[in-house]
Write a protein that holds these residues in place. Structure first.
Motif, mmCIF file in Angstrom:
data_model
loop_
_atom_site.group_PDB
_atom_site.id
_atom_site.type_symbol
_atom_site.label_atom_id
_atom_site.label_comp_id
_atom_site.label_asym_id
_atom_site.label_seq_id
_atom_site.Cartn_x
_atom_site.Cartn_y
_atom_site.Cartn_z
ATOM 1 N N GLU A 1 1.702 15.096 -2.035
ATOM 2 C CA GLU A 1 1.362 16.045 -3.100
ATOM 3 C C GLU A 1 2.553 16.899 -3.540
ATOM 4 N N ASN A 2 3.239 17.531 -2.619
ATOM 5 C CA ASN A 2 4.271 18.509 -2.990
ATOM 6 C C ASN A 2 5.568 17.886 -3.482
ATOM 7 N N THR A 3 5.943 16.739 -2.954
ATOM 8 C CA THR A 3 7.242 16.142 -3.289
ATOM 9 C C THR A 3 7.128 14.960 -4.242
ATOM 10 N N ASN A 4 5.929 14.408 -4.398
ATOM 11 C CA ASN A 4 5.719 13.156 -5.143
ATOM 12 C C ASN A 4 6.480 11.984 -4.538
ATOM 13 N N ASN A 5 6.893 12.112 -3.281
ATOM 14 C CA ASN A 5 7.494 10.983 -2.573
ATOM 15 C C ASN A 5 6.390 10.031 -2.141
ATOM 16 N N TRP A 6 6.775 8.784 -1.910
ATOM 17 C CA TRP A 6 5.814 7.756 -1.525
ATOM 18 C C TRP A 6 6.135 7.250 -0.125
ATOM 19 N N VAL A 7 5.114 6.938 0.647
ATOM 20 C CA VAL A 7 5.272 6.166 1.880
ATOM 21 C C VAL A 7 4.590 4.828 1.632
ATOM 22 N N VAL A 8 5.082 3.796 2.287
ATOM 23 C CA VAL A 8 4.660 2.443 1.918
ATOM 24 C C VAL A 8 4.568 1.548 3.140
ATOM 25 N N LEU B 1 0.858 -1.178 0.000
ATOM 26 C CA LEU B 1 0.000 0.000 0.000
ATOM 27 C C LEU B 1 0.896 1.229 0.000
ATOM 28 N N TRP B 2 0.691 2.094 -0.986
ATOM 29 C CA TRP B 2 1.505 3.298 -1.164
ATOM 30 C C TRP B 2 0.629 4.545 -1.071
ATOM 31 N N LEU B 3 1.147 5.597 -0.447
ATOM 32 C CA LEU B 3 0.513 6.912 -0.456
ATOM 33 C C LEU B 3 1.496 7.904 -1.056
ATOM 34 N N ARG B 4 1.010 8.764 -1.952
ATOM 35 C CA ARG B 4 1.879 9.760 -2.607
ATOM 36 C C ARG B 4 1.652 11.146 -2.003
ATOM 37 N N THR C 1 -6.178 1.701 -7.422
ATOM 38 C CA THR C 1 -5.698 3.084 -7.285
ATOM 39 C C THR C 1 -6.817 3.946 -6.704
ATOM 40 N N ALA C 2 -6.417 5.070 -6.131
ATOM 41 C CA ALA C 2 -7.407 6.019 -5.600
ATOM 42 C C ALA C 2 -6.810 7.407 -5.578
ATOM 43 N N THR C 3 -7.669 8.379 -5.815
ATOM 44 C CA THR C 3 -7.336 9.776 -5.592
ATOM 45 C C THR C 3 -7.864 10.145 -4.213
ATOM 46 N N ILE C 4 -7.025 10.815 -3.431
ATOM 47 C CA ILE C 4 -7.443 11.250 -2.098
ATOM 48 C C ILE C 4 -7.781 12.737 -2.217
ATOM 49 N N PRO C 5 -9.067 13.076 -2.201
ATOM 50 C CA PRO C 5 -9.441 14.482 -2.360
ATOM 51 C C PRO C 5 -9.023 15.306 -1.141
ATOM 52 N N VAL D 1 -1.452 15.745 3.476
ATOM 53 C CA VAL D 1 -0.479 16.010 2.396
ATOM 54 C C VAL D 1 -0.535 14.953 1.299
ATOM 55 N N PHE D 2 -1.316 13.895 1.476
ATOM 56 C CA PHE D 2 -1.352 12.816 0.493
ATOM 57 C C PHE D 2 -2.519 12.998 -0.477
ATOM 58 N N THR D 3 -2.242 12.734 -1.760
ATOM 59 C CA THR D 3 -3.259 12.944 -2.793
ATOM 60 C C THR D 3 -3.591 11.689 -3.585
#
Length: 133
Positions: A72-79, A67-70, A126-130, A102-104
C-alpha cells in the motif's frame, strides 16, 4: 512538563492480524472465464494463489504466470512464479518479508520468467485486498 508520579499514555501499535482469509479474484477481459482465489494466512504470513480456466501464457507471448502483491505505502510489488498442476490449475505460494496487512492488491499475470519487478504482462485476474479489521 512531566511531574514525578504523573501517569502518561504511550500509544502502541495494534497487534498484527491473525487468522485466515479467502478472496475470490476477478477475471479480466483477457480471461473472461478465469477463476482465481487468494488464500491469506495472517498467522504464518503465507499467501497461496490459484488460477484456472486461463489461457496458456504462450497465448500472450509470455512464459509463465506470476502472482503479485502490491504494498500500500510504497506501491512496490512482491512476486512468485506460479506452477501448473496436473489438473491445469496454476498455483503460487508467497511468504513475503512484510506482514500481509501492508498489501492492498493482488494480480495474476502472464510474464517472462525473469521479470521480478512489477507486472507488465497480460493481467488475467485481479483482486483488492481489504484492510483487516
Amino acid at each position: 512538563r512531566l511531574v514525578p508520579g504523573q501517569q502518561i499514555c504511550i500509544p502502541v501499535p495494534a497487534p498484527p492480524p491473525t487468522g485466515k482469509r479467502c478472496i475470490v479474484m476477478m477475471p479480466t477481459d483477457l480471461a473472461p472465464n478465469g477463476d482465481g482465489v487468494l488464500f491469506l494466512d495472517y498467522g504464518t504470513n503465507v499467501v497461496l494463489g490459484t488460477a484456472s480456466n486461463v489461457p496458456d501464457p504462450m497465448v500472450f507471448n509470455q512464459e509463465v504466470y506470476k502472482l503479485w502483491l502490491r504494498e500500500e505505502n510504497t506501491n512496490n510489488w512482491v512476486v512468485t512464479t506460479m506452477f501448473r498442476s496436473p489438473q491445469d490449475t496454476w498455483v503460487g505460494r508467497l511468504v513475503p518479508a512484510q506482514t500481509l496487512s501492508v498489501f492492498t492488491a493482488a494480480v495474476i499475470s502472464a510474464e517472462q520468467a525473469a521479470n521480478m519487478q512489477r507486472p507488465v504482462g497480460s493481467r488475467v485476474l485481479t483482486a483488492t485486498i481489504p484492510p483487516v479489521s
